[in-house]
Design an enzyme around this catalytic site. Sequence first.
Site, PDB file in Angstrom:
ATOM      1  N   CYS A  33     -11.179   2.494   0.206  1.00  9.24           N
ATOM      2  CA  CYS A  33      -9.792   2.882   0.472  1.00  9.24           C
ATOM      3  C   CYS A  33      -9.392   2.092   1.710  1.00  9.24           C
ATOM      4  CB  CYS A  33      -9.692   4.378   0.741  1.00  9.24           C
ATOM      5  SG  CYS A  33      -8.050   4.900   1.318  1.00  9.24           S
ATOM      6  N   THR A  34      -8.227   1.455   1.645  1.00  6.33           N
ATOM      7  CA  THR A  34      -7.857   0.571   2.756  1.00  6.33           C
ATOM      8  C   THR A  34      -7.489   1.331   4.027  1.00  6.33           C
ATOM      9  OG1 THR A  34      -5.622   0.437   1.844  1.00  6.33           O
ATOM     10  CG2 THR A  34      -7.150  -1.338   1.276  1.00  6.33           C
ATOM     11  N   HIS A  35      -7.341   2.653   3.923  1.00  6.71           N
ATOM     12  CA  HIS A  35      -7.129   3.446   5.139  1.00  6.71           C
ATOM     13  C   HIS A  35      -8.429   3.603   5.950  1.00  6.71           C
ATOM     14  CE1 HIS A  35      -3.317   4.685   3.318  1.00  6.71           C
ATOM     15  NE2 HIS A  35      -3.004   5.345   4.430  1.00  6.71           N
ATOM     16  N   ASP A  38       0.881  -1.177   0.000  1.00  8.15           N
ATOM     17  CA  ASP A  38       0.000   0.000   0.000  1.00  8.15           C
ATOM     18  C   ASP A  38       0.914   1.221   0.000  1.00  8.15           C
ATOM     19  OD1 ASP A  38      -2.396   1.587   0.323  1.00  8.15           O
ATOM     20  OD2 ASP A  38      -1.932   1.791   2.442  1.00  8.15           O
ATOM     21  N   SER A  39       0.302   2.409  -0.083  1.00  7.57           N
ATOM     22  CA  SER A  39       1.110   3.625   0.022  1.00  7.57           C
ATOM     23  C   SER A  39       1.608   3.830   1.455  1.00  7.57           C
ATOM     24  CB  SER A  39       0.263   4.829  -0.390  1.00  7.57           C
ATOM     25  OG  SER A  39      -0.863   4.923   0.469  1.00  7.57           O
ATOM     26  N   CYS A  87      -4.407  -1.764  -1.657  1.00  4.06           N
ATOM     27  CA  CYS A  87      -4.632  -0.349  -1.891  1.00  4.06           C
ATOM     28  C   CYS A  87      -5.639  -0.253  -3.022  1.00  4.06           C
ATOM     29  CB  CYS A  87      -3.305   0.293  -2.291  1.00  4.06           C
ATOM     30  SG  CYS A  87      -3.467   1.961  -2.930  1.00  4.06           S
ATOM     31  N   ASN A  88      -6.727   0.446  -2.779  1.00  5.16           N
ATOM     32  CA  ASN A  88      -7.750   0.550  -3.832  1.00  5.16           C
ATOM     33  C   ASN A  88      -7.276   1.406  -4.996  1.00  5.16           C
ATOM     34  OD1 ASN A  88     -10.654  -0.578  -3.000  1.00  5.16           O
ATOM     35  ND2 ASN A  88      -9.538  -0.010  -1.174  1.00  5.16           N
ATOM     36  N   TYR A 142      -1.164   8.074  -2.637  1.00  2.00           N
ATOM     37  CA  TYR A 142      -1.302   7.581  -4.011  1.00  2.00           C
ATOM     38  C   TYR A 142      -2.520   8.217  -4.689  1.00  2.00           C
ATOM     39  CZ  TYR A 142       2.044   3.626  -4.087  1.00  2.00           C
ATOM     40  OH  TYR A 142       3.160   2.838  -4.123  1.00  2.00           O
ATOM     41  N   GLY A 143      -3.519   8.490  -3.885  1.00  2.00           N
ATOM     42  CA  GLY A 143      -4.794   8.951  -4.435  1.00  2.00           C
ATOM     43  C   GLY A 143      -4.713  10.228  -5.245  1.00  2.00           C
TER      44      GLY A 143
END
Length: 273
Positions: free
Chosen positions: A187-189, A11-12, A74-75, A43-44
């Site tokens: 979003c994985t966050h 992921d970021s 990470c989406n 990343y978004g």
Amino acid sequence: MNQNAPIGIFDSGIGGLTVANAIRLLMPQEKLIYFGDTAHLPYGDKSPDSIRYYAIRISKFLLDRGCKAIVIACNSASAVAFKALQDFFSDRTIVINAVDPLVKAIVSDKDIHTVGIIGTKATIQSGSYARILQQKASGLLTHSLATPLLAPMIEDQFHLRDVSTDIIASYLNELPLQELDALALACTHYPLIKDQISDLLVSHKIRILDSASPVATELKTRLLESGLLRVNDSEEDSEFYLSDKTESFEKSAEMFFGSSITINEADIFTGQI
Ligand code: DGL
């Protein structure tokens, strides 16, 4: 490919830890290698080309460590780089993205007719969720909203402050909440602010779904199908790598994986691919 080989996850930043944690809970015997591209987050806000470049570099790093599967936790990277990673690496490893398993979870719930989707600009502008959901369930209505402040806020641990509730509420109020049966945290966050989101939606009957356990389930299915589920019961420590060491990552990784973990910095963006 060896059953006892590790699983690579990236992921970021800290968002992918929500996925890594779900994988660890479902398959505690597996060894994980996690890469957080903290030098390039968020990343978004990056272009699809940049995200693809980072994703290819990281996947190569994970493959060099013998990973039997690469999980795009990470989406944003899943939305714009999955096809490239499949083209480059699927003959050597299993590649799992974060979008398809969450879509599967949404369409398999027959009580969901209208779904809100919140994610980064990269994810929402790619149109992946709306497109794949339409393909799988043409009657489903979607309302997509980019919520670009949320991932950096979470990455910086700012979501632990009261002011973050106003930011989350302000985004949620842009959605037609009365109409939604579900809200997809694309979003994985965002699982890290799931409680705040639930509190804000308490007066609405809205199911909140995220990628973490759908991705873990999909990974387990793929490993089983390929005969690659780890057979060795002895627990091995997970490995953590960052492109730039941050205090916030260390805190979050310790929260999920305990304080005995070692986090290494890895310079993987120089030299030829
Ligand atoms: N956690 C990531 C996602 O699922 C990326 C967030 C970011 O770096 O902008 O999209």
